[in-house]
Design an enzyme around this catalytic site. Structure first.
Site, PDB file in Angstrom:
ATOM      1  N   SER A 134      13.022  45.516   9.820  1.00 36.89           N
ATOM      2  CA  SER A 134      11.291  45.592  10.258  1.00 36.89           C
ATOM      3  C   SER A 134      10.978  45.203  12.577  1.00 36.89           C
ATOM      4  CB  SER A 134      10.367  44.751   9.902  1.00 36.89           C
ATOM      5  OG  SER A 134      10.819  43.000   9.022  1.00 36.89           O
ATOM      6  N   LYS A 142      11.391  25.872  10.600  1.00 34.92           N
ATOM      7  CA  LYS A 142       9.665  26.298   9.749  1.00 34.92           C
ATOM      8  C   LYS A 142      10.016  26.952   9.231  1.00 34.92           C
ATOM      9  CE  LYS A 142      10.162  31.219  11.821  1.00 34.92           C
ATOM     10  NZ  LYS A 142       9.936  31.614  10.889  1.00 34.92           N
ATOM     11  N   ASP A 156       4.179  28.737  14.592  1.00 34.89           N
ATOM     12  CA  ASP A 156       4.795  29.696  13.524  1.00 34.89           C
ATOM     13  C   ASP A 156       5.126  29.089  12.083  1.00 34.89           C
ATOM     14  OD1 ASP A 156       7.220  31.830  13.297  1.00 34.89           O
ATOM     15  OD2 ASP A 156       8.609  30.794  14.879  1.00 34.89           O
ATOM     16  N   SER A 160       5.664  36.773   4.413  1.00 37.19           N
ATOM     17  CA  SER A 160       6.380  36.077   5.485  1.00 37.19           C
ATOM     18  C   SER A 160       7.400  36.487   3.981  1.00 37.19           C
ATOM     19  CB  SER A 160       6.531  34.371   5.652  1.00 37.19           C
ATOM     20  OG  SER A 160       7.039  33.214   5.414  1.00 37.19           O
ATOM     21  N   VAL A 166      16.286  39.456   4.601  1.00 32.16           N
ATOM     22  CA  VAL A 166      17.449  38.213   4.795  1.00 32.16           C
ATOM     23  C   VAL A 166      16.555  37.556   4.653  1.00 32.16           C
ATOM     24  CG1 VAL A 166      18.651  36.761   6.128  1.00 32.16           C
ATOM     25  CG2 VAL A 166      19.446  39.166   5.777  1.00 32.16           C
TER      26      VAL A 166
END
EC number: 1.1.1.94
Length: 344
Positions: free
Chosen positions: A11, A196, A249, A259, A284
């Site tokens: 993506s 993060k 982030d 996310s 992933v």
């Protein structure tokens, strides 16, 4: 017009390649799959990752690495962290064969290599010697591919020890909805980007368990303290962690349904097993492997990271989520800021 090779047709790689094409650059998007290259070329869509988003027809897609990178002024790695080394090993012979060709290398991966604990720029430097390049730039910050595809306003960091290389990347990417700032703290930017993802799994898990905004704010804030503590111990500039690659982030990754790390945590909070979560994600989940690396780094450097350690226990030791939360809350009282961070 510059020729730019974007390696990785997930993506993020697809959206960045499309953006650069929209900006008037000559862009080749490389995928290791000949079938995927054919599908993207024929349909001008990457349905698996981006639904019905239409690609610029001028974007060139190939499964031939030499075609993609040949004479490129910039080679951008946008593959999963643990695939960076193998892709760099394929790129290296082409650069070594033409020492006068010195492209800028860049990467937009966010993680630490499993087994070596290396940052992505370190992996690339280990495989492709710096003398074969005109600099290495890290592109990082609060961004979801889905939002960039719809021209949502996005600001990122272009970090490099070479300010000239960072400025070159900045110029290529910037337009009326996509803005880059330069930064020379490569270590801090990469550590913020990687760590993060671990905290975002925890944030998603809290949501899945039904906790409210107070709890999520507490986790993100104290998670940022942990990220900063480890980054500074490794030599990063503490100011980096209050910038785009730190708090920025963390906010976007720890609060958004886009996310994959947050979604993975949310599913765990709802009772799914890690094996099922990873099998059904289709992409992933960088935070899972990074949690293991961070666990080792924290122990090695003597850095206290209780939230990251709790997430590691859930992922790798099957610790019950509610139990690790209770353990966190029952820890001895401490000052909000430790001395080391306060004095920097």
């Amino acid at each position: 017009m510059s020729k730019i090779a974007v390696l990785g047709a997930g993506s993020w790689g697809t959206v960045l390649a499309n953006l650069l094409t929209d900006n008037g650059q000559n862009v080749y998007l490389w995928t290791h799959s000949a079938d995927q290259a054919q599908t993207l070329t024929t349909t001008h869509m990457n349905e698996h990752y981006l639904g019905d988003f239409k690609l610029n027809p001028d974007l060139q897609i190939t499964a031939n690495l030499e075609t993609a990178i040949g004479d490129a002024s910039v080679i951008l790695f946008v593959v999963p962290t643990n695939a960076v080394r193998s892709v760099a090993e394929q790129v290296q012979p082409f650069l070594a064969a033409q020492p006068s060709w010195r492209p800028i290398l860049a990467h937009a991966a966010k993680g630490l290599e499993k087994g070596t604990e290396l940052r992505v720029s370190q992996v690339i430097d280990e495989v492709i010697k710096p003398e074969l390049t005109s600099g290495l730039v890290v592109i990082s910050g609060p961004s979801h591919a889905e939002d960039v595809a719809t021209h949502d306003i996005t600001t990122l960091t272009a970090a490099s020890t070479s300010l000239a290389a960072a400025k070159s990347i900045q110029k290529l990417f910037m337009n009326d909805y996509f803005r880059l700032y330069t930064n020379q703290d490569v270590l801090g930017v990469e550590m913020g980007a990687a760590l993060k993802n671990v905290i975002a799994i925890g944030a998603g898990a809290l949501h899945g368990l039904g906790y409210g905004d107070n709890t999520k704010a507490a986790l993100l804030t104290r998670g940022l303290a942990e990220i900063t503590r480890l980054g500074v111990k490794m030599g990063a500039d503490p100011l980096t962690f209050i910038g785009l690659s730190g708090v920025g982030d963390l906010i976007v990754t720890g609060t958004s349904v886009h996310s994959r790390n947050w979604r993975a945590g949310n599913a765990l909070g709802q009772g799914e097993t890690l094996a099922n979560v990873l099998a059904n994600m289709g992409m992933v989940v960088e935070g899972v492997s990074t949690a293991k690396v961070v666990h080792g780094l924290a122990a090695e450097l003597g850095v206290e990271m209780p939230i990251s350690d709790a997430i590691y226990r859930v992922l790798y030791e099957d610790a019950p989520l509610k139990q690790v939360i209770a353990d966190l809350m029952k820890r001895d009282g401490k000052p909000e800021f430790d001395f080391e961070i306060e004095t920097l």
